[in-house]
Design a protein around this motif. Structure first.
Motif, mmCIF file in Angstrom:
data_model
loop_
_atom_site.group_PDB
_atom_site.id
_atom_site.type_symbol
_atom_site.label_atom_id
_atom_site.label_comp_id
_atom_site.label_asym_id
_atom_site.label_seq_id
_atom_site.Cartn_x
_atom_site.Cartn_y
_atom_site.Cartn_z
ATOM 1 N N SER A 1 -12.950 -9.538 -6.576
ATOM 2 C CA SER A 1 -13.287 -10.714 -5.768
ATOM 3 C C SER A 1 -12.504 -10.645 -4.457
ATOM 4 O O SER A 1 -11.582 -9.843 -4.310
ATOM 5 C CB SER A 1 -12.912 -11.989 -6.524
ATOM 6 O OG SER A 1 -11.499 -12.102 -6.614
ATOM 7 N N GLU A 2 -12.845 -11.508 -3.513
ATOM 8 C CA GLU A 2 -12.128 -11.543 -2.234
ATOM 9 C C GLU A 2 -10.649 -11.845 -2.436
ATOM 10 O O GLU A 2 -9.792 -11.247 -1.789
ATOM 11 C CB GLU A 2 -12.762 -12.574 -1.301
ATOM 12 C CG GLU A 2 -14.109 -12.152 -0.773
ATOM 13 C CD GLU A 2 -14.682 -13.152 0.224
ATOM 14 O OE1 GLU A 2 -13.968 -14.078 0.633
ATOM 15 O OE2 GLU A 2 -15.856 -12.983 0.582
ATOM 16 N N THR A 3 -10.348 -12.760 -3.336
ATOM 17 C CA THR A 3 -8.952 -13.118 -3.614
ATOM 18 C C THR A 3 -8.194 -11.922 -4.172
ATOM 19 O O THR A 3 -7.064 -11.648 -3.760
ATOM 20 C CB THR A 3 -8.885 -14.292 -4.614
ATOM 21 O OG1 THR A 3 -9.624 -15.382 -4.083
ATOM 22 C CG2 THR A 3 -7.451 -14.699 -4.878
ATOM 23 N N GLN A 4 -8.802 -11.194 -5.100
ATOM 24 C CA GLN A 4 -8.151 -10.016 -5.679
ATOM 25 C C GLN A 4 -7.941 -8.932 -4.627
ATOM 26 O O GLN A 4 -6.913 -8.261 -4.618
ATOM 27 C CB GLN A 4 -8.979 -9.474 -6.841
ATOM 28 C CG GLN A 4 -8.981 -10.389 -8.050
ATOM 29 C CD GLN A 4 -10.056 -10.016 -9.050
ATOM 30 O OE1 GLN A 4 -11.142 -9.575 -8.683
ATOM 31 N NE2 GLN A 4 -9.757 -10.220 -10.325
ATOM 32 N N ARG B 1 -12.720 2.844 -2.229
ATOM 33 C CA ARG B 1 -12.913 1.559 -1.573
ATOM 34 C C ARG B 1 -14.238 0.912 -1.985
ATOM 35 O O ARG B 1 -14.347 -0.304 -2.053
ATOM 36 C CB ARG B 1 -12.799 1.709 -0.069
ATOM 37 C CG ARG B 1 -11.340 1.930 0.319
ATOM 38 C CD ARG B 1 -11.194 2.288 1.784
ATOM 39 N NE ARG B 1 -9.790 2.347 2.114
ATOM 40 C CZ ARG B 1 -9.112 1.354 2.670
ATOM 41 N NH1 ARG B 1 -9.704 0.214 2.956
ATOM 42 N NH2 ARG B 1 -7.838 1.494 2.943
ATOM 43 N N ASP B 2 -15.250 1.727 -2.277
ATOM 44 C CA ASP B 2 -16.500 1.183 -2.813
ATOM 45 C C ASP B 2 -16.266 0.526 -4.169
ATOM 46 O O ASP B 2 -16.772 -0.563 -4.442
ATOM 47 C CB ASP B 2 -17.555 2.286 -2.982
ATOM 48 C CG ASP B 2 -18.243 2.652 -1.687
ATOM 49 O OD1 ASP B 2 -18.101 1.914 -0.693
ATOM 50 O OD2 ASP B 2 -18.921 3.702 -1.668
ATOM 51 N N VAL B 3 -15.501 1.200 -5.021
ATOM 52 C CA VAL B 3 -15.213 0.647 -6.353
ATOM 53 C C VAL B 3 -14.444 -0.662 -6.214
ATOM 54 O O VAL B 3 -14.774 -1.660 -6.861
ATOM 55 C CB VAL B 3 -14.428 1.667 -7.212
ATOM 56 C CG1 VAL B 3 -13.933 1.024 -8.497
ATOM 57 C CG2 VAL B 3 -15.291 2.880 -7.515
ATOM 58 N N ILE B 4 -13.427 -0.663 -5.364
ATOM 59 C CA ILE B 4 -12.659 -1.885 -5.134
ATOM 60 C C ILE B 4 -13.565 -2.994 -4.611
ATOM 61 O O ILE B 4 -13.530 -4.130 -5.079
ATOM 62 C CB ILE B 4 -11.486 -1.626 -4.167
ATOM 63 C CG1 ILE B 4 -10.415 -0.766 -4.849
ATOM 64 C CG2 ILE B 4 -10.876 -2.939 -3.677
ATOM 65 C CD1 ILE B 4 -9.329 -0.265 -3.909
ATOM 66 N N GLY B 5 -14.412 -2.655 -3.656
ATOM 67 C CA GLY B 5 -15.302 -3.657 -3.062
ATOM 68 C C GLY B 5 -16.296 -4.231 -4.041
ATOM 69 O O GLY B 5 -16.613 -5.418 -4.000
ATOM 70 N N LYS B 6 -16.784 -3.405 -4.949
ATOM 71 C CA LYS B 6 -17.788 -3.861 -5.901
ATOM 72 C C LYS B 6 -17.171 -4.639 -7.070
ATOM 73 O O LYS B 6 -17.774 -5.576 -7.585
ATOM 74 C CB LYS B 6 -18.568 -2.677 -6.452
ATOM 75 C CG LYS B 6 -19.636 -3.044 -7.439
ATOM 76 C CD LYS B 6 -20.821 -2.174 -7.285
ATOM 77 C CE LYS B 6 -21.887 -2.604 -8.265
ATOM 78 N NZ LYS B 6 -23.119 -2.906 -7.609
ATOM 79 N N CYS B 7 -15.967 -4.265 -7.465
ATOM 80 C CA CYS B 7 -15.402 -4.800 -8.702
ATOM 81 C C CYS B 7 -14.413 -5.943 -8.521
ATOM 82 O O CYS B 7 -14.077 -6.606 -9.497
ATOM 83 C CB CYS B 7 -14.719 -3.678 -9.483
ATOM 84 S SG CYS B 7 -15.866 -2.369 -9.971
ATOM 85 N N ALA C 1 -8.849 -4.754 2.800
ATOM 86 C CA ALA C 1 -9.703 -5.562 3.664
ATOM 87 C C ALA C 1 -10.908 -6.080 2.886
ATOM 88 O O ALA C 1 -11.484 -5.364 2.064
ATOM 89 C CB ALA C 1 -10.181 -4.734 4.851
ATOM 90 N N ILE C 2 -11.266 -7.307 3.156
ATOM 91 C CA ILE C 2 -12.423 -7.907 2.484
ATOM 92 C C ILE C 2 -13.707 -7.252 2.965
ATOM 93 O O ILE C 2 -14.581 -6.903 2.193
ATOM 94 C CB ILE C 2 -12.458 -9.435 2.724
ATOM 95 C CG1 ILE C 2 -11.254 -10.067 2.017
ATOM 96 C CG2 ILE C 2 -13.752 -10.037 2.215
ATOM 97 C CD1 ILE C 2 -11.037 -11.520 2.346
ATOM 98 N N ASP C 3 -13.808 -7.039 4.255
ATOM 99 C CA ASP C 3 -14.959 -6.356 4.845
ATOM 100 C C ASP C 3 -14.465 -4.986 5.284
ATOM 101 O O ASP C 3 -13.965 -4.808 6.382
ATOM 102 C CB ASP C 3 -15.489 -7.171 6.028
ATOM 103 C CG ASP C 3 -16.902 -6.818 6.392
ATOM 104 O OD1 ASP C 3 -17.587 -6.179 5.575
ATOM 105 O OD2 ASP C 3 -17.319 -7.189 7.499
#
Length: 97
Positions: A73-76, A65-71, A83-85
């Motif tokens: 965009s909100e739309t992606q 989830r860290d990788v997803i969050g960092k890499c 979850a965005i947050d």
């Protein structure tokens, strides 16, 4: 990295996250079933093993989830259903991956 490859990577990460969630559920089931064992020492061994598995699943899910969050965009993130947050992310991804 084009957007289509990024989308494939994101979907695969999400699929891995879902698999880890299932593994965590299986570890919880093992812990519940351990109470049915007659030998107390065996019960404790299964519970301890279940705790270890659950902890590993949580850590791996947090890292994904860290990788997803960092890499992404909100739309992606919305596109793959994350979850965005994200409260499940560990928040300790180092710069550069």
């Amino acid at each position: 990295l084009d957007i289509f490859k990024l989308d494939v990577i994101a979907r695969e990460l999400k699929a891995l996250d879902n698999e880890l969630q299932l593994q965590g559920s299986a570890a919880k089931s093992v812990q519940r079933d351990a109470s049915k064992l007659r030998n107390y020492d065996e019960q404790q061994a299964f519970v301890a093993h279940g705790d270890t598995l659950l902890d590993q699943c949580r850590q791996l899910r947090s890292h994904i989830r860290d990788v997803i969050g960092k890499c992404l965009s909100e739309t992606q993130k919305m596109h793959i259903g994350v979850a965005i947050d994200d409260h499940l992310a560990a928040g300790d991804l180092k710069d550069g991956g």
